[in-house]
Motif scaffolding. Structure first.
Motif, PDB file in Angstrom:
ATOM      1  N   LEU A  68       0.833  -1.198   0.000  1.00  0.00           N
ATOM      2  CA  LEU A  68       0.000   0.000   0.000  1.00  0.00           C
ATOM      3  C   LEU A  68       0.871   1.254   0.000  1.00  0.00           C
ATOM      4  N   LEU A  69       1.912   1.254   0.835  1.00  0.00           N
ATOM      5  CA  LEU A  69       2.820   2.397   0.890  1.00  0.00           C
ATOM      6  C   LEU A  69       3.523   2.602  -0.446  1.00  0.00           C
ATOM      7  N   PHE A  70       3.956   1.511  -1.047  1.00  0.00           N
ATOM      8  CA  PHE A  70       4.614   1.564  -2.348  1.00  0.00           C
ATOM      9  C   PHE A  70       3.643   2.105  -3.407  1.00  0.00           C
ATOM     10  N   GLY A  71       2.407   1.634  -3.369  1.00  0.00           N
ATOM     11  CA  GLY A  71       1.419   2.102  -4.328  1.00  0.00           C
ATOM     12  C   GLY A  71       1.117   3.586  -4.175  1.00  0.00           C
ATOM     13  N   LEU A  72       1.058   4.065  -2.928  1.00  0.00           N
ATOM     14  CA  LEU A  72       0.817   5.489  -2.698  1.00  0.00           C
ATOM     15  C   LEU A  72       1.977   6.329  -3.227  1.00  0.00           C
ATOM     16  N   ALA A  73       3.205   5.805  -3.084  1.00  0.00           N
ATOM     17  CA  ALA A  73       4.350   6.502  -3.670  1.00  0.00           C
ATOM     18  C   ALA A  73       4.241   6.517  -5.193  1.00  0.00           C
ATOM     19  N   GLY A  74       3.793   5.387  -5.763  1.00  0.00           N
ATOM     20  CA  GLY A  74       3.609   5.323  -7.203  1.00  0.00           C
ATOM     21  C   GLY A  74       2.548   6.284  -7.709  1.00  0.00           C
ATOM     22  N   MET A  75       1.583   6.581  -6.853  1.00  0.00           N
ATOM     23  CA  MET A  75       0.545   7.544  -7.236  1.00  0.00           C
ATOM     24  C   MET A  75       1.118   8.940  -7.455  1.00  0.00           C
ATOM     25  N   GLY A 105      11.947  11.923  -1.837  1.00  0.00           N
ATOM     26  CA  GLY A 105      11.431  11.208  -0.675  1.00  0.00           C
ATOM     27  C   GLY A 105      10.805   9.874  -1.032  1.00  0.00           C
ATOM     28  N   ALA A 106      10.038   9.860  -2.119  1.00  0.00           N
ATOM     29  CA  ALA A 106       9.345   8.631  -2.524  1.00  0.00           C
ATOM     30  C   ALA A 106      10.306   7.509  -2.855  1.00  0.00           C
ATOM     31  N   ALA A 107      11.526   7.836  -3.256  1.00  0.00           N
ATOM     32  CA  ALA A 107      12.508   6.806  -3.614  1.00  0.00           C
ATOM     33  C   ALA A 107      12.833   5.874  -2.455  1.00  0.00           C
ATOM     34  N   ALA A 108      12.595   6.317  -1.225  1.00  0.00           N
ATOM     35  CA  ALA A 108      12.883   5.468  -0.067  1.00  0.00           C
ATOM     36  C   ALA A 108      11.975   4.250  -0.032  1.00  0.00           C
ATOM     37  N   VAL A 109      10.777   4.378  -0.584  1.00  0.00           N
ATOM     38  CA  VAL A 109       9.784   3.315  -0.410  1.00  0.00           C
ATOM     39  C   VAL A 109      10.130   2.049  -1.197  1.00  0.00           C
ATOM     40  N   PRO A 110      10.375   2.115  -2.504  1.00  0.00           N
ATOM     41  CA  PRO A 110      10.728   0.880  -3.213  1.00  0.00           C
ATOM     42  C   PRO A 110      12.029   0.277  -2.732  1.00  0.00           C
ATOM     43  N   THR A 111      12.998   1.105  -2.415  1.00  0.00           N
ATOM     44  CA  THR A 111      14.290   0.591  -1.974  1.00  0.00           C
ATOM     45  C   THR A 111      14.184  -0.126  -0.636  1.00  0.00           C
ATOM     46  N   LEU A 112      13.629   0.549   0.347  1.00  0.00           N
ATOM     47  CA  LEU A 112      13.636   0.036   1.710  1.00  0.00           C
ATOM     48  C   LEU A 112      12.492  -0.924   1.977  1.00  0.00           C
ATOM     49  N   GLY A 113      11.385  -0.800   1.217  1.00  0.00           N
ATOM     50  CA  GLY A 113      10.284  -1.729   1.408  1.00  0.00           C
ATOM     51  C   GLY A 113      10.685  -3.159   1.106  1.00  0.00           C
ATOM     52  N   VAL A 114      11.390  -3.352  -0.008  1.00  0.00           N
ATOM     53  CA  VAL A 114      11.861  -4.690  -0.357  1.00  0.00           C
ATOM     54  C   VAL A 114      12.935  -5.151   0.623  1.00  0.00           C
ATOM     55  N   ALA A 115      13.776  -4.224   1.085  1.00  0.00           N
ATOM     56  CA  ALA A 115      14.803  -4.581   2.064  1.00  0.00           C
ATOM     57  C   ALA A 115      14.184  -5.098   3.357  1.00  0.00           C
ATOM     58  N   VAL A 116      13.047  -4.529   3.754  1.00  0.00           N
ATOM     59  CA  VAL A 116      12.355  -5.006   4.965  1.00  0.00           C
ATOM     60  C   VAL A 116      11.988  -6.476   4.817  1.00  0.00           C
ATOM     61  N   LEU A 117      11.380  -6.832   3.689  1.00  0.00           N
ATOM     62  CA  LEU A 117      10.924  -8.213   3.498  1.00  0.00           C
ATOM     63  C   LEU A 117      12.096  -9.172   3.359  1.00  0.00           C
ATOM     64  N   ASN A 118      13.150  -8.740   2.642  1.00  0.00           N
ATOM     65  CA  ASN A 118      14.312  -9.605   2.480  1.00  0.00           C
ATOM     66  C   ASN A 118      15.031  -9.832   3.803  1.00  0.00           C
ATOM     67  N   GLY A 119      15.032  -8.824   4.669  1.00  0.00           N
ATOM     68  CA  GLY A 119      15.739  -8.953   5.926  1.00  0.00           C
ATOM     69  C   GLY A 119      14.927  -9.627   7.018  1.00  0.00           C
ATOM     70  N   ARG A 120      13.587  -9.603   6.903  1.00  0.00           N
ATOM     71  CA  ARG A 120      12.737 -10.087   7.988  1.00  0.00           C
ATOM     72  C   ARG A 120      12.268 -11.525   7.768  1.00  0.00           C
ATOM     73  N   TYR A 121      12.176 -11.939   6.513  1.00  0.00           N
ATOM     74  CA  TYR A 121      11.638 -13.268   6.200  1.00  0.00           C
ATOM     75  C   TYR A 121      12.604 -14.032   5.318  1.00  0.00           C
ATOM     76  N   SER A 122      12.379 -15.311   5.190  1.00  0.00           N
ATOM     77  CA  SER A 122      13.204 -16.144   4.321  1.00  0.00           C
ATOM     78  C   SER A 122      12.343 -17.259   3.738  1.00  0.00           C
ATOM     79  N   GLY A 123      12.887 -17.930   2.733  1.00  0.00           N
ATOM     80  CA  GLY A 123      12.205 -19.073   2.132  1.00  0.00           C
ATOM     81  C   GLY A 123      10.885 -18.712   1.483  1.00  0.00           C
ATOM     82  N   VAL A 124       9.906 -19.606   1.650  1.00  0.00           N
ATOM     83  CA  VAL A 124       8.602 -19.430   1.020  1.00  0.00           C
ATOM     84  C   VAL A 124       7.897 -18.180   1.529  1.00  0.00           C
ATOM     85  N   SER A 125       8.027 -17.887   2.817  1.00  0.00           N
ATOM     86  CA  SER A 125       7.377 -16.706   3.386  1.00  0.00           C
ATOM     87  C   SER A 125       7.846 -15.433   2.700  1.00  0.00           C
ATOM     88  N   ARG A 126       9.155 -15.369   2.427  1.00  0.00           N
ATOM     89  CA  ARG A 126       9.682 -14.180   1.777  1.00  0.00           C
ATOM     90  C   ARG A 126       9.158 -14.062   0.341  1.00  0.00           C
TER      91      ARG A 126
END
Length: 472
Positions: free
Chosen positions: A48-55, A142-163
């Motif tokens: 949702l945050l990424f989509g709002l930045a895309g808007m 400012g919006a550039a932070a969202v695609p960069t760091l949003g994916v980093a959150v998921l890559n750093g927090r989850y692994s395997g199938v969940s990621r």
């Protein structure tokens, strides 16, 4: 080159599905355990945050004709509202990745979303076109932070199938919200005017507190090459200024040429002098990385060109902005479906072949949309708008396939210790393509017509195919 399935099984390689325009974190180190089982909620909120930045680009595009009228500038000049936003989005994407290495994800994301919000509010209140452009630069940075760091959150927090599932949800939600931007922007413009449309991304600030606990606050202490980032920004800006100069005059053309001519050798010298800086030498000299990023850049060029071109063609023919948005709703539906076949195609056919398919689709999309624009200009009727809608639908498919294919190709071509940097640089090139696409419509379209501008942009994916055909 190893297969995509081999690449995705290695620790630190990108997942099969990534959201359009996102820089990709190299992923968790080997042996990392799966994070808390909140992946669905976190990925949906990030989407949702990424989509709002895309808007920031998709909803603003429908307001371009109205901005042109209100400020008394030509339609080509008004497209700077999109071009400058896309340029700042591209250049600062990689910067946020480096900053997160210093201090973690939490504070850079808050800073970026706050800057995006401030820029959106300033854009909504701008009393002049010049101040509107400054606000859009701030918003894009400012919006550039969202695609960069949003994916980093998921890559750093989850692994395997969940990621993998989390990244897929982020991709689908982000793409769908972005595609619905023209409709939402059109409806809001109809009721409240274009200034309210420019303020839409402020909603992203409400999402950050809900995500706060999932954001890492730890960094690795890596150094940031600010001078290298500045040189890249100046050189890329020169290219965009030069492309859009037909609609803005000789001063802009000369400025763009000077920045490009001087910036290119200075940037090259900086890369040689600082081989581990903003543009690492090992990445710049990697042929597979350069070819994949260069070819993939034609896809966002097509997407941003249509974001600007569709309202520019239809609004002068009596279409309301919300009607333009309604024409693009099928693309939002398609955005949800693309991740379902993009991942399997990349895994089974390989990232390079998938990139070939993506660029081929983008070529067809631009030719179809150019034909539609020509018909609208010549005779009106329903056929032209229908063809334009089909063109946008095809570009949505190309975008949803091309970005993850590029990420997979790049991740497969470099060593693990530079994989994150290589993906950040590739994403920078990818998004610069978007700013060039909107600039071509604004510059060439103002002289030859939008239909011809879209037809010319069909040559970029063909160039991408030629680049991909080269080996070694």
């Amino acid at each position: 080159m190893s297969s995509y399935s081999d690449a995705s099984s290695r620790p630190g390689t990108s997942d099969p599905v990534q959201p359009p325009g996102a820089a990709v974190d190299p992923g968790p180190p080997a042996g990392q355990t799966t994070g808390p089982d909140d992946s669905r909620r976190v990925s949906l909120l990030l989407g949702l945050l990424f989509g709002l930045a895309g808007m920031g680009s998709s909803s603003a595009a429908v307001a371009i004709p109205l901005i042109s009228e209100d400020f008394g500038v030509g339609p080509g000049t008004a497209t700077w509202v999109i071009s400058l936003y896309a340029l700042m989005l591209a250049v600062t994407t990689a910067v946020y990745g480096r900053i997160s290495d210093l201090v973690g994800i939490r504070w850079p994301l808050l800073f970026g979303v706050s800057m995006m919000t401030t820029g959106a509010l300033l854009a909504a209140a701008s009393p002049s076109f010049e101040l509107l452009l400054v606000a859009r630069l701030l918003q894009g940075a400012g919006a550039a932070a969202v695609p960069t760091l949003g994916v980093a959150v998921l890559n750093g927090r989850y692994s395997g199938v969940s990621r993998g599932l989390a990244l897929g949800r982020l991709a689908a939600v982000a793409a769908a919200v972005s595609c619905l931007g023209p409709l939402l922007g059109g409806l809001i413009e109809h009721q409240l005017g274009w200034r309210a449309v420019m303020a839409l991304p402020v909603l992203g600030l409400a999402v950050v507190p809900v995500l706060w606990h999932a954001l890492s606050a730890e960094g690795s202490g890596a150094r940031l090459d600010l001078l290298g980032a500045l040189l890249v920004a100046v050189t890329a800006a020169g290219a965009v200024l030069l492309v859009q100069s037909p609609s803005t005059g000789i001063v802009v053309a000369v400025t763009g040429a000077v920045l490009l001519v001087l910036g290119t050798p200075v940037t090259a010298a900086r890369v040689r002098r600082k081989p581990h800086g903003f543009l690492p030498l090992a990445v710049v000299r990697n042929g597979a990385v350069v070819r994949s990023a260069s070819a993939a850049a034609s896809v966002p060029a097509a997407w941003f060109a249509l974001l600007v071109g569709v309202p520019a063609v239809l609004v002068p023919r009596g279409w309301e902005p919300w009607q333009v948005g309604l024409l693009l709703v099928p693309s939002a539906v398609m955005a949800f479906a693309v991740p379902r076949f993009a991942g399997p195609m990349i895994e089974n056919r390989g990232p390079r072949r998938s990139l070939v398919v993506s660029t081929a689709i983008a070529t067809v999309a631009m030719l179809v949309a150019a034909s539609g624009a020509g018909l609208v200009a010549a005779q009106g009727g329903a056929v032209g708008p229908a063809l334009i809608g089909v063109g946008v639908l095809l570009v949505t498919i190309a975008f949803g396939l091309g970005q993850p294919a590029m990420s997979a190709a790049v991740a497969d071509a470099v060593e693990p210790d530079v994989r994150g940097v290589a993906l950040g640089v590739a994403t920078l090139v990818f998004l610069v393509g978007g700013s060039i696409g909107s600039a071509v419509v604004g510059g060439v379209g103002a002289v030859l017509g939008v239909g011809w501008a879209l037809a010319i942009l069909a040559l970029l994916p063909l160039g991408g195919l030629a680049v991909l055909a080269r080996r070694g």
